[in-house]
Design a protein around this motif. Sequence first.
Motif, PDB file in Angstrom:
ATOM      1  N   ALA A   3      -0.715  45.887  25.704  1.00 17.69           N
ATOM      2  CA  ALA A   3       0.144  44.786  26.117  1.00 17.69           C
ATOM      3  C   ALA A   3      -0.691  43.559  26.406  1.00 17.69           C
ATOM      4  CB  ALA A   3       0.940  45.176  27.357  1.00 17.69           C
ATOM      5  N   THR A   4      -0.183  42.390  26.063  1.00 16.99           N
ATOM      6  CA  THR A   4      -0.866  41.132  26.341  1.00 16.99           C
ATOM      7  C   THR A   4      -0.260  40.485  27.563  1.00 16.99           C
ATOM      8  OG1 THR A   4       0.641  39.839  24.969  1.00 16.99           O
ATOM      9  CG2 THR A   4      -1.268  40.822  23.866  1.00 16.99           C
ATOM     10  N   VAL A   5      -0.966  39.455  28.081  1.00 19.94           N
ATOM     11  CA  VAL A   5      -0.434  38.719  29.219  1.00 19.94           C
ATOM     12  C   VAL A   5       0.886  38.065  28.861  1.00 19.94           C
ATOM     13  CG1 VAL A   5      -0.862  36.756  30.744  1.00 19.94           C
ATOM     14  CG2 VAL A   5      -2.716  38.337  30.205  1.00 19.94           C
ATOM     15  N   GLU A   6       0.987  37.550  27.599  1.00 19.51           N
ATOM     16  CA  GLU A   6       2.234  36.915  27.169  1.00 19.51           C
ATOM     17  C   GLU A   6       3.389  37.908  27.195  1.00 19.51           C
ATOM     18  OE1 GLU A   6      -1.143  34.532  26.012  1.00 19.51           O
ATOM     19  OE2 GLU A   6      -0.664  36.643  25.636  1.00 19.51           O
ATOM     20  N   ASP A   7       3.118  39.158  26.770  1.00 21.44           N
ATOM     21  CA  ASP A   7       4.155  40.188  26.818  1.00 21.44           C
ATOM     22  C   ASP A   7       4.626  40.418  28.246  1.00 21.44           C
ATOM     23  OD1 ASP A   7       3.967  40.582  24.097  1.00 21.44           O
ATOM     24  OD2 ASP A   7       2.484  42.182  24.271  1.00 21.44           O
ATOM     25  N   THR A   8       3.665  40.415  29.198  1.00 22.72           N
ATOM     26  CA  THR A   8       4.006  40.637  30.594  1.00 22.72           C
ATOM     27  C   THR A   8       4.922  39.547  31.099  1.00 22.72           C
ATOM     28  OG1 THR A   8       1.912  41.766  30.983  1.00 22.72           O
ATOM     29  CG2 THR A   8       3.050  40.897  32.910  1.00 22.72           C
ATOM     30  N   ASP A  70      -1.645  40.283  39.723  1.00 20.67           N
ATOM     31  CA  ASP A  70      -0.380  40.764  39.165  1.00 20.67           C
ATOM     32  C   ASP A  70       0.814  40.341  40.021  1.00 20.67           C
ATOM     33  OD1 ASP A  70      -1.469  42.532  36.887  1.00 20.67           O
ATOM     34  OD2 ASP A  70      -2.623  43.153  38.633  1.00 20.67           O
ATOM     35  N   ARG A  71       0.585  40.059  41.314  1.00 24.03           N
ATOM     36  CA  ARG A  71       1.667  39.505  42.137  1.00 24.03           C
ATOM     37  C   ARG A  71       2.045  38.116  41.622  1.00 24.03           C
ATOM     38  NH1 ARG A  71       0.433  41.394  48.441  1.00 24.03           N
ATOM     39  NH2 ARG A  71      -0.483  43.403  47.874  1.00 24.03           N
ATOM     40  N   ASN A  72       1.055  37.351  41.218  1.00 28.87           N
ATOM     41  CA  ASN A  72       1.355  36.039  40.627  1.00 28.87           C
ATOM     42  C   ASN A  72       2.190  36.197  39.365  1.00 28.87           C
ATOM     43  OD1 ASN A  72       0.136  34.382  42.524  1.00 28.87           O
ATOM     44  ND2 ASN A  72      -1.797  34.200  41.404  1.00 28.87           N
ATOM     45  N   GLN A  73       1.876  37.209  38.550  1.00 24.85           N
ATOM     46  CA  GLN A  73       2.640  37.437  37.328  1.00 24.85           C
ATOM     47  C   GLN A  73       4.076  37.851  37.641  1.00 24.85           C
ATOM     48  OE1 GLN A  73       0.508  40.189  34.836  1.00 24.85           O
ATOM     49  NE2 GLN A  73      -1.236  38.826  34.543  1.00 24.85           N
ATOM     50  N   LEU A  74       4.258  38.649  38.694  1.00 29.39           N
ATOM     51  CA  LEU A  74       5.609  39.029  39.104  1.00 29.39           C
ATOM     52  C   LEU A  74       6.413  37.802  39.530  1.00 29.39           C
ATOM     53  CD1 LEU A  74       4.916  42.278  41.169  1.00 29.39           C
ATOM     54  CD2 LEU A  74       6.124  42.142  38.992  1.00 29.39           C
ATOM     55  N   LEU A  75       5.773  36.910  40.280  1.00 25.65           N
ATOM     56  CA  LEU A  75       6.458  35.692  40.711  1.00 25.65           C
ATOM     57  C   LEU A  75       6.847  34.837  39.516  1.00 25.65           C
ATOM     58  CD1 LEU A  75       4.248  34.819  43.805  1.00 25.65           C
ATOM     59  CD2 LEU A  75       6.672  35.411  43.867  1.00 25.65           C
ATOM     60  N   LEU A  76       5.958  34.687  38.565  1.00 20.68           N
ATOM     61  CA  LEU A  76       6.270  33.906  37.366  1.00 20.68           C
ATOM     62  C   LEU A  76       7.425  34.534  36.589  1.00 20.68           C
ATOM     63  CD1 LEU A  76       2.669  33.050  36.112  1.00 20.68           C
ATOM     64  CD2 LEU A  76       4.405  31.406  36.853  1.00 20.68           C
ATOM     65  N   ALA A  77       7.404  35.870  36.459  1.00 23.81           N
ATOM     66  CA  ALA A  77       8.481  36.560  35.737  1.00 23.81           C
ATOM     67  C   ALA A  77       9.811  36.397  36.453  1.00 23.81           C
ATOM     68  CB  ALA A  77       8.145  38.043  35.574  1.00 23.81           C
ATOM     69  N   GLY A  78       9.748  36.234  37.793  1.00 21.51           N
ATOM     70  CA  GLY A  78      10.970  36.046  38.571  1.00 21.51           C
ATOM     71  C   GLY A  78      11.427  34.603  38.642  1.00 21.51           C
ATOM     72  N   GLY A  79      10.660  33.699  38.030  1.00 16.77           N
ATOM     73  CA  GLY A  79      11.048  32.287  38.031  1.00 16.77           C
ATOM     74  C   GLY A  79      10.488  31.496  39.193  1.00 16.77           C
ATOM     75  N   TYR A  80       9.443  32.029  39.848  1.00 16.55           N
ATOM     76  CA  TYR A  80       8.852  31.363  41.008  1.00 16.55           C
ATOM     77  C   TYR A  80       7.399  30.995  40.713  1.00 16.55           C
ATOM     78  CZ  TYR A  80      12.864  33.722  43.093  1.00 16.55           C
ATOM     79  OH  TYR A  80      14.130  34.183  43.358  1.00 16.55           O
ATOM     80  N   ALA A  81       6.898  30.022  41.448  1.00 20.04           N
ATOM     81  CA  ALA A  81       5.515  29.593  41.285  1.00 20.04           C
ATOM     82  C   ALA A  81       4.570  30.603  41.929  1.00 20.04           C
ATOM     83  CB  ALA A  81       5.312  28.216  41.918  1.00 20.04           C
ATOM     84  N   PRO A  82       3.400  30.826  41.346  1.00 19.47           N
ATOM     85  CA  PRO A  82       2.409  31.713  41.966  1.00 19.47           C
ATOM     86  C   PRO A  82       1.964  31.146  43.312  1.00 19.47           C
ATOM     87  CG  PRO A  82       1.840  31.215  39.676  1.00 19.47           C
ATOM     88  CD  PRO A  82       2.944  30.302  40.046  1.00 19.47           C
TER      89      PRO A  82
END
Length: 263
Positions: A3-8, A70-82
């Motif tokens: 998996a790539t970061v873009e996929d995440t 990965d918490r930053n990635q979760l925030l981005l996926a949820g529509g929030y800023a890291p």
Amino acid sequence: MTATVEDTFQRPVGELLRGWRERRRLSQLDLANQVSVSTRHVSFVETGRSKPSREMVLRLAEHLDVPLRDRNQLLLAGGYAPIYSETSLHSPAMLAIRSALRRLLKGHEPYPALVVDRWWNLVEANAGIALFTEDVAPQLLTAPINVLRLTLHPDGLASRIINLAEIRANVLTSLQRQITSTADPDLQDLYDELRGYSGPPGPDQPGAAEVVVPMKLRHGKHELSLLTTIATFGTPLDVTVSELMIEQFFPADDATANYLRGL
């Protein structure tokens, strides 16, 4: 396929959270009890029927022990800023961290000590590291120097490690645990590379009576025995700092201690 970061980033936050929960081997009920919400709410978040708030994403990530990156990635996926910074170690803001690391490394001499990042790339080292870099292939000392590759590569330190089978097994086991904890595809690639190195036949696990497994290293005509410890920074709030690991080597017997002090 890795998996790539873009996929995440393209995957919904609920799907990512479910992946972390399953990685931690928790049921929805277990996680709900830890976070003090209903199992139904956890289910709705994971299936996308409910959008979690920024605070809920962070609460779930904390209880799932998700690394800061990965918490930053979760925030981005949820529509929030890291919310966690990722500061270069060479920036002025990191002067105190760099100074502390260099004092620690210098104070450990004449024994080897080094600092690595999440991917085991060398960040800092003291003079004692020369014990490991002598007579290794030049390409293994080209930045970024990966210390696990340096250790297990046939043209690296492996040729001087007497108990290579044991050390290789321990390195691969520890790296596999890190992969399970972080789900990092780059670490998985490193693991696959290291597993592909040839090694001597022999037992790959320590005996039942062993408390720790020392590295038995040949240096000239001497056989040295070294123990290793790994430390991290407590309560970091920066991604870079949270991923730093300080590895210190100690003599496992008086003969090794005397030899290293005499170098």
